[in-house]
Design a protein around this motif. Structure first.
Motif, PDB file in Angstrom:
ATOM      1  N   PRO A  38       0.804  -1.230   0.000  1.00  0.00           N
ATOM      2  CA  PRO A  38       0.000   0.000   0.000  1.00  0.00           C
ATOM      3  C   PRO A  38       0.831   1.271   0.000  1.00  0.00           C
ATOM      4  N   ASP A  39       1.933   1.289   0.747  1.00  0.00           N
ATOM      5  CA  ASP A  39       2.768   2.485   0.785  1.00  0.00           C
ATOM      6  C   ASP A  39       3.430   2.748  -0.559  1.00  0.00           C
ATOM      7  N   TRP A  40       3.768   1.674  -1.290  1.00  0.00           N
ATOM      8  CA  TRP A  40       4.383   1.862  -2.612  1.00  0.00           C
ATOM      9  C   TRP A  40       3.378   2.474  -3.583  1.00  0.00           C
ATOM     10  N   ILE A  41       2.145   1.992  -3.577  1.00  0.00           N
ATOM     11  CA  ILE A  41       1.126   2.554  -4.476  1.00  0.00           C
ATOM     12  C   ILE A  41       0.890   4.022  -4.143  1.00  0.00           C
ATOM     13  N   LYS A  42       0.831   4.341  -2.865  1.00  0.00           N
ATOM     14  CA  LYS A  42       0.603   5.726  -2.448  1.00  0.00           C
ATOM     15  C   LYS A  42       1.738   6.628  -2.908  1.00  0.00           C
ATOM     16  N   ALA A  43       2.965   6.131  -2.873  1.00  0.00           N
ATOM     17  CA  ALA A  43       4.130   6.935  -3.265  1.00  0.00           C
ATOM     18  C   ALA A  43       4.391   6.902  -4.763  1.00  0.00           C
TER      19      ALA A  43
END
Length: 400
Positions: free
Chosen positions: A283-288
């Protein structure tokens, strides 16, 4: 499921099992660049994108601080894309020059059934990205995503959710099951007959209910043969022990070698919600990196469209992906069998919340969702990259 399909087609057509896929082809294979150039739109000089007029204005700050429902791309015009926001060429395709993408596929081997994922990786390259495409057995690509060695992977929903990943796009929208019969041609002819399914937890068990419902029958109206595996269902049909059987696309190839079998219906018609696999990342990768996630989804939409509209080009990619071990005729036969299952629609379907929830519920009911995988859909779905990709794809249909 997909894994049975790709392994089965490999065995059927004589393709060797490959542990990983490099960025190029064997010397005897068609050159990837030449093949992709003939199918994927070539990047042109960045210019004002036609998508910009119909898309929201570029955000003033990176999308990392935007809510999950915000579009991943604002249709930026000119220049090169960033991981946060795509920039588009005049024809509507993204300019990915300078972007690095590490993409996995949880299939184990370079087999013909995963050609669409391979085309996705090659399309990203054609658009200018540096792509590292890797295959893995079991949950190895999911673990590589969790560990930061891959950005994203195609894989089964339960495996990705159990690893703590988030879904951001399609991979195989429909399982590749076909209901076949030697003598019957319609669902209402199942009454009083024997129908083969693999197990009570396999997708064909759900599909049987869909078939019976359409035929206005119940399980009491048929005899159900639990064969233990899809391959055994094929064998039962070959031995005339069953009248109907749910088989994978490769099973149809095996059956048709002994005579003509009728495809009565497929999983897309019976239960269109029943998906094989998705694209997932942390999830953090998609957000970034919403722009990169959108680019992957755009490339997949192009690959799906190619399968749906251009058999000849798909066959060339299939031969390239399997290192030239498939003849054009064998790849063509594989295409025909897969096409009967309609596994890769390019209409943007498959990522709506009701469909995703049904897949989650089915996986949970069969005890495939465990631990951290058991969480509300709001915690494992980010559809913003997909929604943005579909909008661009539909606005520039001729470019894809």
């Amino acid at each position: 499921m997909k894994h049975a399909l790709v392994f089965g087609l490999s065995a059927m057509l004589g393709a060797p099992l490959l542990a990983a896929c490099g960025s190029g082809s064997a010397a005897s294979s068609p050159a990837p660049a030449a093949s992709v150039a003939s199918t994927a739109p070539a990047p042109s000089k960045p210019a004002a994108s036609a998508a910009a007029a119909s898309s929201p204005a570029p955000a003033s700050s990176p999308a990392t601080s935007a809510p999950a429902s915000a579009p991943a791309s604002a249709g930026a015009a000119g220049g090169a894309s960033t991981a946060q926001q795509l920039a588009f060429n005049a024809d509507g395709t993204p300019n990915l020059k300078g972007l690095d993408i590490k993409l996995g596929n949880a299939a184990g081997d370079a087999t013909v059934g995963d050609t669409v994922v391979y085309i996705t990786s090659q399309t990203l390259k054609q658009w200018g990205a540096n792509v590292d495409f890797q295959l893995g057995n079991g949950n190895t690509t999911e673990l590589a995503v969790v560990g930061g060695k891959l950005n994203a992977t195609a894989g089964p929903l339960p495996t990705m959710l159990d690893a703590g990943m988030t879904i951001f796009g399609n991979n195989q929208v429909h399982v590749d099951y076909l209901l076949v019969s030697k003598d019957s041609t319609s669902l209402d002819q199942m009454k009083g007959k024997t129908v083969a399914i693999a197990t009570t937890s396999s997708p064909d068990n759900f599909l049987l209910d869909g078939a019976l419902q359409q035929a206005k029958l119940t399980r009491k109206d048929v005899t159900i043969a639990l064969t233990g595996s899809n391959g055994n269902s094929v064998n039962q049909m070959l031995q005339n022990k069953v009248n109907f059987a749910f088989v994978h696309a490769d099973g149809l190839l095996q059956l048709d070698k002994t005579g003509k079998f009728n495809v009565v219906t497929n999983s897309a018609q019976l239960q269109p919600w029943n998906a094989d696999s998705y694209m997932g990342a942390m999830p953090d990768w998609i957000k970034a990196n919403p722009g990169t996630a959108e680019a992957i989804d755009l490339a997949w939409l192009h690959a799906a469209k190619l399968f749906d509209t251009d058999k000849a080009q798909w066959v060339k990619f299939a031969q390239e992906y399997t290192k030239g071990t498939l003849s054009a005729a064998d790849a063509g036969d594989a295409y025909d069998a897969l096409a009967k299952a309609q596994p890769w629609p390019d209409d943007g379907s498959g990522m709506d919340q009701p469909t995703l929830q049904k897949n989650f519920d089915a996986a949970k009911a069969s005890d495939q969702i465990k631990g951290q995988g058991d969480r509300p859909i709001a915690q494992w779905l980010n559809s913003a990259p997909w929604d943005a990709a579909v909008k661009v794809f539909k606005a520039h249909a001729s470019a894809y």
